[in-house]
Each structure stands twice: as C-alpha cells, then as structure tokens.
Write an enzyme that holds these catalytic residues in place. Structure first.
Site, PDB file in Angstrom:
ATOM      1  N   HIS A   1      24.892  36.602  13.094  1.00  0.00           N
ATOM      2  CA  HIS A   1      23.975  37.858  12.355  1.00  0.00           C
ATOM      3  C   HIS A   1      24.921  39.247  12.672  1.00  0.00           C
ATOM      4  O   HIS A   1      25.720  39.214  13.687  1.00  0.00           O
ATOM      5  CB  HIS A   1      22.751  38.037  13.369  1.00  0.00           C
ATOM      6  CG  HIS A   1      21.892  36.858  13.271  1.00  0.00           C
ATOM      7  ND1 HIS A   1      21.872  35.720  14.337  1.00  0.00           N
ATOM      8  CD2 HIS A   1      21.042  36.467  12.577  1.00  0.00           C
ATOM      9  CE1 HIS A   1      21.034  34.846  13.858  1.00  0.00           C
ATOM     10  NE2 HIS A   1      20.326  35.161  12.775  1.00  0.00           N
TER      11      HIS A   1
ATOM     12  N   SER B   1      16.834  35.717   8.333  1.00  0.00           N
ATOM     13  CA  SER B   1      16.901  36.839   9.445  1.00  0.00           C
ATOM     14  C   SER B   1      17.732  37.961   9.230  1.00  0.00           C
ATOM     15  O   SER B   1      17.306  38.930   9.815  1.00  0.00           O
ATOM     16  CB  SER B   1      17.219  36.056  10.735  1.00  0.00           C
ATOM     17  OG  SER B   1      18.696  35.423  10.505  1.00  0.00           O
TER      18      SER B   1
ATOM     19  N   ASP C   1      26.330  37.797  17.329  1.00  0.00           N
ATOM     20  CA  ASP C   1      26.430  36.304  17.989  1.00  0.00           C
ATOM     21  C   ASP C   1      27.340  35.409  17.334  1.00  0.00           C
ATOM     22  O   ASP C   1      27.110  34.139  17.467  1.00  0.00           O
ATOM     23  CB  ASP C   1      24.822  35.953  18.272  1.00  0.00           C
ATOM     24  CG  ASP C   1      24.129  35.722  16.687  1.00  0.00           C
ATOM     25  OD1 ASP C   1      24.748  36.136  15.825  1.00  0.00           O
ATOM     26  OD2 ASP C   1      22.957  35.609  16.633  1.00  0.00           O
TER      27      ASP C   1
END
Length: 299
Positions: free
Chosen positions: A235, A47, A232
């Site tokens: 990330h 991601s 968070d």
C-alpha cells in the site's frame, strides 16, 4: 403509570410494523437522499482507493476533494481486499443507468479505475485473478461505460486507468510473517498486471496513470528504495500518495484541461460577490448551475 420493558418493546414493534407495511409508506419508492448539486468524480478501486481519503497518508482522494471543493464532488468507492472479479457486481450497482442519467441533473465528469494489487496475488491465494481474466474484467468495466448498448452507457465520463504500484517483497514478506501468513505476492507478478493495464489503456485509447513506473523510478533515487513510497510493501504511504496525486493532476491537465481545478469556477459565487443590496434576489442568485440544466442535457 409505569411503562414496562415489554410495553416499550411492543410500542417499538408496532411503530416499525406501521411504517413498514402501511400502504402510504409502501408507495414511497424513492429513498430520501441529499440532492446532487455538483457534478462528480468517481474513484473506484481496492484498499489503495479506500484509504485515499486518509489525510494522514496524504491520500489522493482527499487531495482531489480539496482541489475540487465547491467545484466537483469526489466520491470514494474503494473496497479493501477486493479484486476485479468481486468489483464487477459492485460497479453495476454504482454506475447510474441511462434512465437514471436522464433523470439526474448531476453527472460523473471523471472516473478512475484502480485494481490489480489484489488480483496479482499468486495462484491459490483467495484474492488471485488470472492475468487474462483480470484484463477481461477491466475490459468489461470499460464496456459497461463506453458501449452504447450498455444499460450504463455514459459517453460523458472521462476515464483514467491506474496501474497497481510496485510491490516491495522485503516489506511484504515481513508483513506476512507478522500476520502468520504465507508469502502471497511477488514483484515480478505485480509488474505483469501493471503492464497489462498500460497495454489495455493504449489499445482502448484510455488515459493511464502509470504509478508503477512513477514510483519505481522515484525509488531508484531514494535512500530506502520502495520503502520510502509503500508503508507495508503493498500500500502507498504518504510519499506514494503524493506521487499519485501529482500524476493524476498532470494527466487531467494534459488530457482533460477543461475540468482541471484551475479551469473551473466555484459553482456558487464567493460571498463577497453577492449582490447584497438586493436580498430578495438571493433565491435567484444562489442556484447551483447543475440545477439550472434539465436532466440529461449536456453541460
């Protein structure tokens, strides 16, 4: 004559069947795709790579694409939530085979491999990959590209392995609480995976972008610590992506100066440089360099 919904449906079905099963269209094996007129940078990861095209986050992919505009194409092949177990089958589909390389004028100049943030989830978590298998998976990825016996062997690709960034447990615990999940990652575990990438890069003489150390060091001098670089706890945020982009540009300049943006000319001339006195010569003037080279030739 009024066309009923049933008649419309039957026309649509018959058209589909015609194109699907007619011998002519079945014989057309090649998909219709845009020509590759630039050589390429391939970003492969989870991601953190997938989100790297987000301009609001100052994503490193978006900034590489900006730096290399009209010089190299930057391809984002990031897969949110994926670990190296799941990434391997994808890589075998993404990489061009030796035969495809011979037939395609454009080539991959640089590739980043950026996994570990999910592999480092604790045992029992769905994304967890044991450390030894994580290393083995990365080795397999490198072998697919660097082993002359591999069907994907590509000696021209310059490789950069990227470590996972550090984990901020305070932020990540809060995120887990908000989503009703158990705490599934810990900072010391992520560090082990990051150090494994560094060790593997050293063993195999591969360039390593150690974003774990870079962000950790920056956070020590930052007011809010790691929270200034992670949105968070897992990330990268805009500050984190800026650090990664800066690190990658430093490494490209040091290890691969021939493909640093400053060393590359635009593939097609600046419009002011065109010979406008000879409009009939535009077809010769405006040819992408990769298309002047026979597929498979070194450029």
């Amino acid at each position: 004559m009024q066309v009923t919904p049933v008649a419309s449906f039957l026309v649509a079905v018959s058209g589909f069947l015609f194109y699907r099963y007619h011998p002519y269209f079945q014989s057309q094996k090649q998909p219709i795709v845009m020509n590759s007129v630039y050589n390429q940078i391939l970003l492969f990861g989870d991601s953190i790579t997938q989100m790297s095209f987000d301009p609001a986050l100052y994503g490193f992919g978006a900034n590489l694409a900006n730096a290399y505009q009209r010089k190299l194409d930057v391809f984002n092949r990031g897969f949110s939530g994926y670990n190296t177990d799941w990434a391997l089958p994808l890589l075998r589909q993404i990489l061009p085979t030796v035969e495809t390389q011979r037939q395609t004028p454009a080539r991959i100049e640089l590739m980043t491999i950026f996994f570990g943030a999910n592999d480092a989830a604790i045992p029992g978590a769905a994304q967890h990959v044991p450390l030894d298998r994580y290393k083995s998976n990365l080795l397999t990825m490198l072998d697919l590209i660097k082993n002359p016996q591999s069907p994907y062997y590509n000696p021209n690709i310059r490789l950069i392995l990227i470590t996972p960034p550090p984990l901020n447990e305070v932020q990540w615990r809060q995120r887990c609480i908000e989503f009703g999940n158990d705490m599934d990652r810990y900072a010391h575990v992520t560090k082990e995976y990051a150090m494994t990438v560094k060790e593997l890069a050293k063993e195999k003489n591969i360039v390593c972008a150690d974003i774990w150390s870079r962000v950790t060091e920056k956070a020590q001098a930052s007011e809010n610590g790691l929270a200034d670089y992670l949105f968070d706890g897992l990330h990268l945020n805009g500050n984190g992506y800026k650090e990664l982009h800066s690190l990658l540009m430093e490494l490209i300049g040091k290890h691969f100066p021939e493909i640093h943006p400053d060393a590359l000319e635009m593939e097609i001339p600046w419009w002011r440089d065109l010979n406008r006195e000879s409009p009939n010569s535009y077809e010769k003037q405006l040819v992408f360099p990769v298309l002047k080279t026979k597929p498979g030739d070194s450029q």
